[in-house]
Write a protein that holds these residues in place. Structure first.
Motif, PDB file in Angstrom:
ATOM      1  N   GLU A  81      -4.029   8.765  11.536  1.00 60.00           N
ATOM      2  CA  GLU A  81      -4.609   7.609  10.843  1.00 60.00           C
ATOM      3  C   GLU A  81      -5.026   8.010   9.421  1.00 60.00           C
ATOM      4  O   GLU A  81      -6.222   8.151   9.128  1.00 60.00           O
ATOM      5  CB  GLU A  81      -5.820   7.078  11.606  1.00 60.00           C
ATOM      6  CG  GLU A  81      -5.515   6.568  13.014  1.00 60.00           C
ATOM      7  CD  GLU A  81      -6.747   6.054  13.719  1.00 60.00           C
ATOM      8  OE1 GLU A  81      -7.137   4.900  13.440  1.00 60.00           O
ATOM      9  OE2 GLU A  81      -7.320   6.808  14.525  1.00 60.00           O
ATOM     10  N   SER A  83      -5.403   6.489   6.685  1.00 60.91           N
ATOM     11  CA  SER A  83      -6.280   5.571   5.939  1.00 60.91           C
ATOM     12  C   SER A  83      -7.763   5.879   6.150  1.00 60.91           C
ATOM     13  O   SER A  83      -8.609   5.449   5.356  1.00 60.91           O
ATOM     14  CB  SER A  83      -5.987   4.122   6.340  1.00 60.91           C
ATOM     15  OG  SER A  83      -6.262   3.920   7.723  1.00 60.91           O
ATOM     16  N   LYS A  84      -8.099   6.586   7.208  1.00 58.78           N
ATOM     17  CA  LYS A  84      -9.502   6.860   7.532  1.00 58.78           C
ATOM     18  C   LYS A  84     -10.006   8.201   6.994  1.00 58.78           C
ATOM     19  O   LYS A  84     -11.187   8.520   7.143  1.00 58.78           O
ATOM     20  CB  LYS A  84      -9.711   6.822   9.048  1.00 58.78           C
ATOM     21  CG  LYS A  84      -9.510   5.439   9.658  1.00 58.78           C
ATOM     22  CD  LYS A  84      -9.845   5.452  11.144  1.00 58.78           C
ATOM     23  CE  LYS A  84      -9.714   4.059  11.747  1.00 58.78           C
ATOM     24  NZ  LYS A  84     -10.039   4.042  13.188  1.00 58.78           N
TER      25      LYS A  84
END
Length: 509
Positions: A81, A83-84
């Motif tokens: 992930e 984006s995190k």
């Protein structure tokens, strides 16, 4: 080329850089300690070690175990992930900034209570100065851990391994030359960490390394803390294992004995230098293999890497174990020679820790942080109990036995758990042969009862010993194809033609 070979080569390239930085760090760290040990009394050197022990424990609490968790978590989120990642980094920094300032205030206020515990008033002033290094130290450690999650070692090497120890050594030498009082040592510690943190921030800003806004993601924060708290407790227990001997010697026998003991302990702690260097590179790469379910490749990486670490560490262990008086005299001078038996005992403990490989980091990769916490807490409890039992009777040798026993327990437990969960273990056939050859040869040399007090006599003997060991390793065909592939990487990296060495190795694969 297999994925295991590719991972090994990446680890080897990074480990070489980290090792160079670690050697520089240890060199300047030893110079600083040697100046303090020689210029000040053994009691004052003992106060320095007690204060540093307290601060190291406070550092683990202030960072909440993030220094061990973030390399794995950043690598994992980058893979799954992306984006995190920015929110994860910002959340970690905000939490550590607040927590480190809180613990700075607690330690400053509690300095008198801590000093009464060790019956040494000099510890009050030492802690009330040195504690102001804690926020700089904690935040720098978190930023460096994040950079490791990106597969970078530059920040670790430049700022933690070079900038801080060089600055501290320069300040200590200048202070000793100008005959400043003992308190100056702790002011130097604060100034060195403050300047190192400032340099790290300037470097990150110029390189635009970490792109994130200031934010606090409560969900990510809870997940990170949940994963990290067992690692924090593990870190505290690990410091108990490493430093309980120092703390309990101070409690039972006073600062003078602590100073004497620490003429041996820092030398023994040199032994995991290759293990620790590889450990800074291993987690992100191992996490990628684990995330894709490639356990066989991870097992192969673990076995070959453990063999390399042992082969690199064994000559240093032989020097320390066979010639403890010569080694102590070189670094700390003749007034610490009575700690020679301590050095031999501790060397056994740290060598055992090394020869089982990166079991703790591997458990972190497979998210077994709770088990690491339990095993380390158990070993720390054994350490405290043995120190309480053995120090009053055997003094500094009793403290060394307690530490060695605790390292044996935690490494056996971690290795058994790793094998139970993944069937990963270090004992490939080539590694077993290297172990047997090494320790049989060591036993034969010990049987000669050599008594050497000068390093200039010890080194030639060590050179012959190491040469014989390497020849026997070759003759036993303890070389794998991955070892030859690694040599090709080294050859390309340093630009040196190793044709003759390659031909020799290829004959014994």
């Amino acid at each position: 080329m297999s994925e295991a070979s590719q991972a090994l080569q990446k680890i080897a390239r990074g480990t070489g850089i980290v090792f160079a930085g670690t050697v520089i760090s240890m060199f300047f760290g030893f110079l600083s300690r040697a100046v303090i040990a020689r210029y000040f009394s053994t009691g004052e050197y003992g106060v320095f070690n007690l204060a540093l022990t307290v601060l190291n424990i406070a550092l683990v609490i202030a960072t909440l175990g993030f220094q061990n968790a973030l390399p794995r978590e950043v690598a994992f989120y980058r893979e799954r992930e992306p984006s995190k990642v920015g929110d994860l980094i910002s959340t970690a920094l905000v939490i550590v900034a607040v927590n480190s300032i809180f613990w700075t205030a607690i330690l400053f206020a509690g300095a008198e209570s801590i000093s009464r515990l060790f019956s040494d008033e000099r510890l009050v002033g030492a802690l009330r100065i040195a504690v102001f290094a804690l926020p700089f130290w904690a935040l720098a450690g978190v930023i460096i851990s994040v950079s490791r999650g990106f597969g970078r070692v530059r920040e670790q090497v430049y700022f933690q391994n070079i900038v801080y120890p060089v600055l501290f050594m320069v300040f200590v030498v200048v202070g000793a030359f100008l005959r400043f009082p003992f308190a100056f040592v702790f002011g130097a510690h604060v100034a060195a960490w403050g300047l190192a943190f400032l340099a790290l921030m300037v470097s990150i800003w110029k390189d635009d390394l970490l792109k994130f806004g200031v934010s606090l993601n409560s969900k990510l924060g809870k997940e990170l803390i949940k994963f990290s708290i067992p690692l924090m407790l593990t870190g505290i227990a690990g410091f108990v294992m490493t430093w309980t001997d120092t703390l309990m010697l101070g409690y039972y026998l006073g600062s003078d004995v602590v100073g004497l003991y620490n003429g041996a302990a820092p030398i023994a702690k040199l032994l995991p230098v290759f293990l620790n260097s590889a450990g800074l590179i291993f987690p992100p790469l191992a996490t990628v293999l684990y995330a894709h379910g490639k356990i066989d490749e991870l097992n192969r990486v673990y076995q070959i890497l453990t063999k390399w670490i042992f082969l690199a560490t064994f000559p240093l262990f032989a020097l320390i174990f066979l010639f403890p008086e010569a080694t102590i005299n070189l670094f700390f001078g003749p007034k610490y020679l009575s700690a020679a038996p301590v050095l031999q005992i501790l060397a056994l403990g740290f060598m055992f820790h090394t020869l089982l490989g990166l079991n703790g980091w591997s458990l972190i990769v497979i998210k077994e942080s709770n088990f690491i916490m339990y095993s380390t807490l158990l070993s720390a409890g054994i350490n405290v109990a043995l120190n309480a039992l053995l120090i009053p009777r055997y003094g500094i040798e009793g403290a060394a036995i307690a530490t060695t026993a605790s390292y044996f327990v935690t490494n056996v437990l971690n290795s058994l758990r790793l094998y139970q969960k993944t069937r990963i273990h270090p004992f490939g056939w080539s590694y077993l042969k290297s172990l047997v050859i090494g320790f049989v040869l060591l036993g034969l040399v010990m049987g000669l009862h050599l008594r050497v007090s000068s390093i200039w006599y010890a080194v030639p003997i060590l050179v012959v010993f190491t040469g014989m060991y390497l020849i026997l390793v070759l003759l036993s065909r303890s070389i794998d194809m991955e070892d030859v592939e690694l040599l090709l990487v080294i050859e390309k990296r340093v630009g040196v033609d190793l044709k003759v060495v390659k031909r020799i190795l290829e004959r014994f694969v």
